[in-house]
Each structure stands twice: as C-alpha cells, then as structure tokens.
Design a protein around this motif. Structure first.
Motif, PDB file in Angstrom:
ATOM      1  N   PHE A 125       0.830  -1.200   0.000  1.00  0.00           N
ATOM      2  CA  PHE A 125       0.000   0.000   0.000  1.00  0.00           C
ATOM      3  C   PHE A 125       0.869   1.256   0.000  1.00  0.00           C
ATOM      4  O   PHE A 125       0.591   2.219  -0.728  1.00  0.00           O
ATOM      5  CB  PHE A 125      -0.919  -0.007   1.227  1.00  0.00           C
ATOM      6  N   LEU A 126       1.919   1.243   0.785  1.00  0.00           N
ATOM      7  CA  LEU A 126       2.797   2.415   0.863  1.00  0.00           C
ATOM      8  C   LEU A 126       3.514   2.667  -0.458  1.00  0.00           C
ATOM      9  O   LEU A 126       3.761   3.826  -0.826  1.00  0.00           O
ATOM     10  CB  LEU A 126       3.798   2.249   2.008  1.00  0.00           C
ATOM     11  N   ARG A 127       3.821   1.606  -1.187  1.00  0.00           N
ATOM     12  CA  ARG A 127       4.407   1.796  -2.519  1.00  0.00           C
ATOM     13  C   ARG A 127       3.398   2.477  -3.440  1.00  0.00           C
ATOM     14  O   ARG A 127       3.754   3.363  -4.235  1.00  0.00           O
ATOM     15  CB  ARG A 127       4.857   0.451  -3.105  1.00  0.00           C
ATOM     16  N   GLY A 128       2.147   2.058  -3.326  1.00  0.00           N
ATOM     17  CA  GLY A 128       1.103   2.706  -4.110  1.00  0.00           C
ATOM     18  C   GLY A 128       0.924   4.158  -3.726  1.00  0.00           C
ATOM     19  O   GLY A 128       0.692   5.025  -4.584  1.00  0.00           O
ATOM     20  N   MET A 129       1.048   4.438  -2.445  1.00  0.00           N
ATOM     21  CA  MET A 129       0.921   5.816  -1.966  1.00  0.00           C
ATOM     22  C   MET A 129       2.039   6.690  -2.526  1.00  0.00           C
ATOM     23  O   MET A 129       1.822   7.854  -2.897  1.00  0.00           O
ATOM     24  CB  MET A 129       0.949   5.826  -0.438  1.00  0.00           C
ATOM     25  N   GLU A 130       3.238   6.137  -2.623  1.00  0.00           N
ATOM     26  CA  GLU A 130       4.350   6.881  -3.233  1.00  0.00           C
ATOM     27  C   GLU A 130       4.045   7.232  -4.675  1.00  0.00           C
ATOM     28  O   GLU A 130       4.387   8.323  -5.156  1.00  0.00           O
ATOM     29  CB  GLU A 130       5.636   6.048  -3.142  1.00  0.00           C
ATOM     30  N   ALA A 131       3.378   6.314  -5.374  1.00  0.00           N
ATOM     31  CA  ALA A 131       2.997   6.578  -6.766  1.00  0.00           C
ATOM     32  C   ALA A 131       1.942   7.679  -6.843  1.00  0.00           C
ATOM     33  O   ALA A 131       1.996   8.538  -7.731  1.00  0.00           O
ATOM     34  CB  ALA A 131       2.488   5.296  -7.424  1.00  0.00           C
ATOM     35  N   LEU A 132       0.999   7.671  -5.913  1.00  0.00           N
ATOM     36  CA  LEU A 132      -0.004   8.747  -5.873  1.00  0.00           C
ATOM     37  C   LEU A 132       0.674  10.106  -5.737  1.00  0.00           C
ATOM     38  O   LEU A 132       0.326  11.064  -6.427  1.00  0.00           O
ATOM     39  CB  LEU A 132      -0.965   8.547  -4.706  1.00  0.00           C
ATOM     40  N   THR A 133       1.609  10.189  -4.820  1.00  0.00           N
ATOM     41  CA  THR A 133       2.321  11.446  -4.586  1.00  0.00           C
ATOM     42  C   THR A 133       3.079  11.866  -5.830  1.00  0.00           C
ATOM     43  O   THR A 133       3.055  13.041  -6.229  1.00  0.00           O
ATOM     44  CB  THR A 133       3.285  11.301  -3.400  1.00  0.00           C
ATOM     45  N   LYS A 134       3.751  10.917  -6.455  1.00  0.00           N
ATOM     46  CA  LYS A 134       4.528  11.191  -7.672  1.00  0.00           C
ATOM     47  C   LYS A 134       3.652  11.805  -8.761  1.00  0.00           C
ATOM     48  O   LYS A 134       4.073  12.734  -9.474  1.00  0.00           O
ATOM     49  CB  LYS A 134       5.170   9.898  -8.168  1.00  0.00           C
ATOM     50  N   HIS A 135       2.422  11.300  -8.878  1.00  0.00           N
ATOM     51  CA  HIS A 135       1.534  11.758  -9.944  1.00  0.00           C
ATOM     52  C   HIS A 135       0.570  12.859  -9.476  1.00  0.00           C
ATOM     53  O   HIS A 135      -0.342  13.232 -10.214  1.00  0.00           O
ATOM     54  CB  HIS A 135       0.757  10.574 -10.527  1.00  0.00           C
ATOM     55  N   SER A 136       0.774  13.344  -8.262  1.00  0.00           N
ATOM     56  CA  SER A 136       0.002  14.476  -7.719  1.00  0.00           C
ATOM     57  C   SER A 136      -1.493  14.192  -7.608  1.00  0.00           C
ATOM     58  O   SER A 136      -2.337  15.050  -7.918  1.00  0.00           O
ATOM     59  CB  SER A 136       0.234  15.738  -8.559  1.00  0.00           C
ATOM     60  N   TYR A 137      -1.827  12.988  -7.140  1.00  0.00           N
ATOM     61  CA  TYR A 137      -3.216  12.656  -6.859  1.00  0.00           C
ATOM     62  C   TYR A 137      -3.480  12.741  -5.356  1.00  0.00           C
ATOM     63  O   TYR A 137      -2.592  12.462  -4.539  1.00  0.00           O
ATOM     64  CB  TYR A 137      -3.554  11.251  -7.349  1.00  0.00           C
ATOM     65  N   THR A 138      -4.692  13.106  -4.992  1.00  0.00           N
ATOM     66  CA  THR A 138      -5.089  13.148  -3.582  1.00  0.00           C
ATOM     67  C   THR A 138      -5.504  11.753  -3.122  1.00  0.00           C
ATOM     68  O   THR A 138      -5.726  10.850  -3.931  1.00  0.00           O
ATOM     69  CB  THR A 138      -6.256  14.117  -3.369  1.00  0.00           C
ATOM     70  N   TYR A 139      -5.636  11.595  -1.791  1.00  0.00           N
ATOM     71  CA  TYR A 139      -6.128  10.329  -1.250  1.00  0.00           C
ATOM     72  C   TYR A 139      -7.125  10.617  -0.129  1.00  0.00           C
ATOM     73  O   TYR A 139      -6.808  11.329   0.826  1.00  0.00           O
ATOM     74  CB  TYR A 139      -4.988   9.455  -0.709  1.00  0.00           C
ATOM     75  N   ASP A 140      -8.337  10.060  -0.267  1.00  0.00           N
ATOM     76  CA  ASP A 140      -9.366  10.197   0.760  1.00  0.00           C
ATOM     77  C   ASP A 140      -9.276   9.041   1.750  1.00  0.00           C
ATOM     78  O   ASP A 140      -9.214   7.865   1.340  1.00  0.00           O
ATOM     79  CB  ASP A 140     -10.759  10.194   0.126  1.00  0.00           C
ATOM     80  N   LEU A 141      -9.293   9.371   3.026  1.00  0.00           N
ATOM     81  CA  LEU A 141      -9.206   8.383   4.098  1.00  0.00           C
ATOM     82  C   LEU A 141     -10.600   8.078   4.649  1.00  0.00           C
ATOM     83  O   LEU A 141     -11.278   8.962   5.191  1.00  0.00           O
ATOM     84  CB  LEU A 141      -8.344   8.923   5.241  1.00  0.00           C
ATOM     85  N   LEU A 142     -11.046   6.831   4.494  1.00  0.00           N
ATOM     86  CA  LEU A 142     -12.322   6.373   5.051  1.00  0.00           C
ATOM     87  C   LEU A 142     -12.005   5.255   6.026  1.00  0.00           C
ATOM     88  O   LEU A 142     -11.705   4.133   5.617  1.00  0.00           O
ATOM     89  CB  LEU A 142     -13.252   5.876   3.944  1.00  0.00           C
ATOM     90  N   ILE A 143     -12.074   5.553   7.314  1.00  0.00           N
ATOM     91  CA  ILE A 143     -11.535   4.639   8.327  1.00  0.00           C
ATOM     92  C   ILE A 143     -12.483   4.447   9.504  1.00  0.00           C
ATOM     93  O   ILE A 143     -13.461   5.181   9.662  1.00  0.00           O
ATOM     94  CB  ILE A 143     -10.182   5.168   8.854  1.00  0.00           C
ATOM     95  N   ARG A 144     -12.152   3.466  10.315  1.00  0.00           N
ATOM     96  CA  ARG A 144     -12.810   3.200  11.595  1.00  0.00           C
ATOM     97  C   ARG A 144     -11.734   3.226  12.690  1.00  0.00           C
ATOM     98  O   ARG A 144     -10.531   3.218  12.401  1.00  0.00           O
ATOM     99  CB  ARG A 144     -13.514   1.846  11.556  1.00  0.00           C
ATOM    100  N   PRO A 145     -12.138   3.210  13.961  1.00  0.00           N
ATOM    101  CA  PRO A 145     -11.149   3.320  15.050  1.00  0.00           C
ATOM    102  C   PRO A 145     -10.016   2.313  14.989  1.00  0.00           C
ATOM    103  O   PRO A 145      -8.879   2.638  15.360  1.00  0.00           O
ATOM    104  CB  PRO A 145     -12.007   3.132  16.305  1.00  0.00           C
ATOM    105  N   ARG A 146     -10.278   1.096  14.502  1.00  0.00           N
ATOM    106  CA  ARG A 146      -9.197   0.099  14.454  1.00  0.00           C
ATOM    107  C   ARG A 146      -8.071   0.527  13.511  1.00  0.00           C
ATOM    108  O   ARG A 146      -6.967  -0.025  13.572  1.00  0.00           O
ATOM    109  CB  ARG A 146      -9.739  -1.275  14.052  1.00  0.00           C
ATOM    110  N   HIS A 147      -8.341   1.498  12.650  1.00  0.00           N
ATOM    111  CA  HIS A 147      -7.335   1.953  11.692  1.00  0.00           C
ATOM    112  C   HIS A 147      -6.622   3.236  12.137  1.00  0.00           C
ATOM    113  O   HIS A 147      -5.790   3.754  11.391  1.00  0.00           O
ATOM    114  CB  HIS A 147      -7.986   2.196  10.325  1.00  0.00           C
ATOM    115  N   TYR A 148      -6.934   3.739  13.319  1.00  0.00           N
ATOM    116  CA  TYR A 148      -6.351   5.010  13.762  1.00  0.00           C
ATOM    117  C   TYR A 148      -4.825   4.960  13.746  1.00  0.00           C
ATOM    118  O   TYR A 148      -4.161   5.855  13.222  1.00  0.00           O
ATOM    119  CB  TYR A 148      -6.823   5.362  15.174  1.00  0.00           C
ATOM    120  N   ALA A 149      -4.250   3.911  14.340  1.00  0.00           N
ATOM    121  CA  ALA A 149      -2.791   3.842  14.475  1.00  0.00           C
ATOM    122  C   ALA A 149      -2.111   3.773  13.118  1.00  0.00           C
ATOM    123  O   ALA A 149      -1.125   4.485  12.858  1.00  0.00           O
ATOM    124  CB  ALA A 149      -2.391   2.644  15.342  1.00  0.00           C
TER     125      ALA A 149
END
Length: 276
Positions: free
Chosen positions: A121-145
């Motif tokens: 996932f983090l590799r994919g996130m690096e690609a998002l940043t490289k291509h200047s795309y935003t990322y929306d976070l849809l989470i629950r408490p178990r994902h806070y950390a």
C-alpha cells in the motif's frame, strides 16, 4: 464556487452493492446526477466531487462517463488498486482524464488494522504522490494507528479525512476519537470533510446539538482553512434530507468570517482537489 465535496452515484446492483442492507431501503435504487442537480441549484451549489462507492476500475470509468455528460461533476475521487504492480502506469494513464483528482479505498471495511501501513500500500501511496493525486481516508477506530503511521510516512501526499473519521455520535462517545483527531490534525497535509454525520447519529431522533462537540473539535484542530463541506448524498438520505446535512453544520460556523465561509462551502475543496 460552492462545492459539495462528497457525493456518490450508482446504478443499484444488489450483489455489488450488498453493503446497502435491509434497513437502508431508502437508497436501494439508482442515484444519478439528474436526481441531485436541481437540489444543488436550489441550495446555491455550483457542483460536486463524485466519490467512489465500489472498489473496481469500472467504478472510476463509470464516474468518468457521468462527468463527461454532467457538468455539475467538477472532480472525481475514484478507485485504483494501490497494490498493483503496474500502479505507476495506471496512474499515468489517468492523466488523460483531468477530472480524476484522487482516489479512495473503503478502508473502513478492511479487518486488518494495519491496512494503511502495508508495504504494498505504501508503494502505491508513493505513486499517488509522484503523480500528484489526492487520497481520501475512510476509516474506523481500528485503523487510527496505521492512519497516523501512513500519513507520517508520506509528508508530501495530500490526504482528505472523510466524514471526520465517523465518530460515535449516536452514543456521544468522544475521547478516543478526539485524541486521534488531535494527532492527525498535526499533519498539515491532511484536510477534513465535515460530512456524513447524520448517519453516525440516531437516524430517526438526532438533534442539531448532537453534532456540536464533534464539529467544534474538528474545526479547532484542523483550523478553518482545512475543513470543508460534503453531504454524503445519497447515503445522507438514510437519516434526513439534503438540507438537513447543511443544517447540521451551518449553525456551527457563527465565528467564520465571509472568506472563511467561502472556504468551507467551496474554496477549500477547489484548492485541495484542483477543481475548475
């Protein structure tokens, strides 16, 4: 420009859309831009950001098709497999579609609390940043950390927190959620949609005061230039009208000056997503 930064569209499919349970009969049907266009106009909105509701490339293609027909769709938050080995090539290809502004995964449905901090996932996130795309976070408490770890590991990535992280408004619990919001807001690359709140409350018996401590805390933590409005239509219809989603927030903005109000109701979305 006045923008609703969080809307969904779908042609209802009982298999694909199995998340729409029996108690959600009100949204077990098709929802398309024609169904919201006049309502947006009546409430002074110029358009919306269409956000994915299904995890497939076909979902992004569907939203793109709608955006080509309906001018009210100013931007798209689609879906892409961030674990894909060819993620870089996929994101490069989306550059031919300027209305695609970012991507989202329905992380709240993932049982793995570390979903957002996996190597793939983090590799994919690096690609998002490289291509200047935003990322929306849809989470629950178990994902806070893992959310905090992911954001810390990607300081150049633009993140949008959806639905103020879905606090337990129905039970009026506060502390765990509030502590997380305080930590997340310390990262200046994270913005927050004040959206989708009625469906976290008692659908039939909520009161405007039920939302006060949550909205006030988000504004205090993120500041007025990093918060913005989203209705979460049509999901919001489970707990009220489109106008109710506006009423829930508008009486909490008394100390916003005109520029700050313009930001909340649209300019902050325009800036974050790069809308035109």
């Amino acid at each position: 420009m006045k923008i609703d930064a969080h809307q969904h569209f779908w042609l209802y499919d009982p298999v694909r859309d199995a998340w729409i349970s029996e108690e959600m009969q009100a949204i077990r049907r098709n929802f398309l831009p024609n169904d919201i266009g006049q309502i947006l106009k009546d409430n002074g909105f110029d358009g919306c950001v269409a956000v994915q509701a299904d995890q497939s490339p076909q979902e992004t293609a569907f939203l793109l098709e709608l955006a080509q027909v309906y001018a009210l769709i100013k931007g798209i938050v689609g879906w892409v497999d961030l674990f894909a080995s060819d993620i870089d090539e996929q994101l490069a290809a989306y550059k031919q579609h300027p209305k695609v502004k970012g991507f989202r995964h329905i992380v709240e449905g993932e049982g793995n609390p570390d979903f957002l901090h996996q190597d793939g996932f983090l590799r994919g996130m690096e690609a998002l940043t490289k291509h200047s795309y935003t990322y929306d976070l849809l989470i629950r408490p178990r994902h806070y950390a893992s959310t905090l770890k992911c954001v810390a590991a990607n300081p150049q990535q633009a993140f949008m927190l959806d639905h103020i992280a879905k606090p337990p408004i129905k039970t009026q619990e506060f502390t765990e959620w509030a502590d997380f919001i305080g930590e997340l807001a310390n990262f200046s690359n994270v913005h927050c949609k004040i959206s989708g709140l009625a469906t976290e409350a008692d659908w039939k018996h909520w009161k405007l005061d039920d939302f006060s401590i949550y909205i006030e805390h988000v504004i205090q933590c993120f500041g007025k230039d990093r918060v913005l409005f989203g209705s979460d239509w049509p999901v919001c219809l489970l707990a009220g009208t489109y106008e109710d989603s506006i009423r829930i927030v508008e009486d909490k903005l008394a100390d916003f000056n005109q520029d700050e109000l313009n930001g909340f109701w649209g300019d902050n979305a325009v800036k974050f997503y790069g809308l035109t």
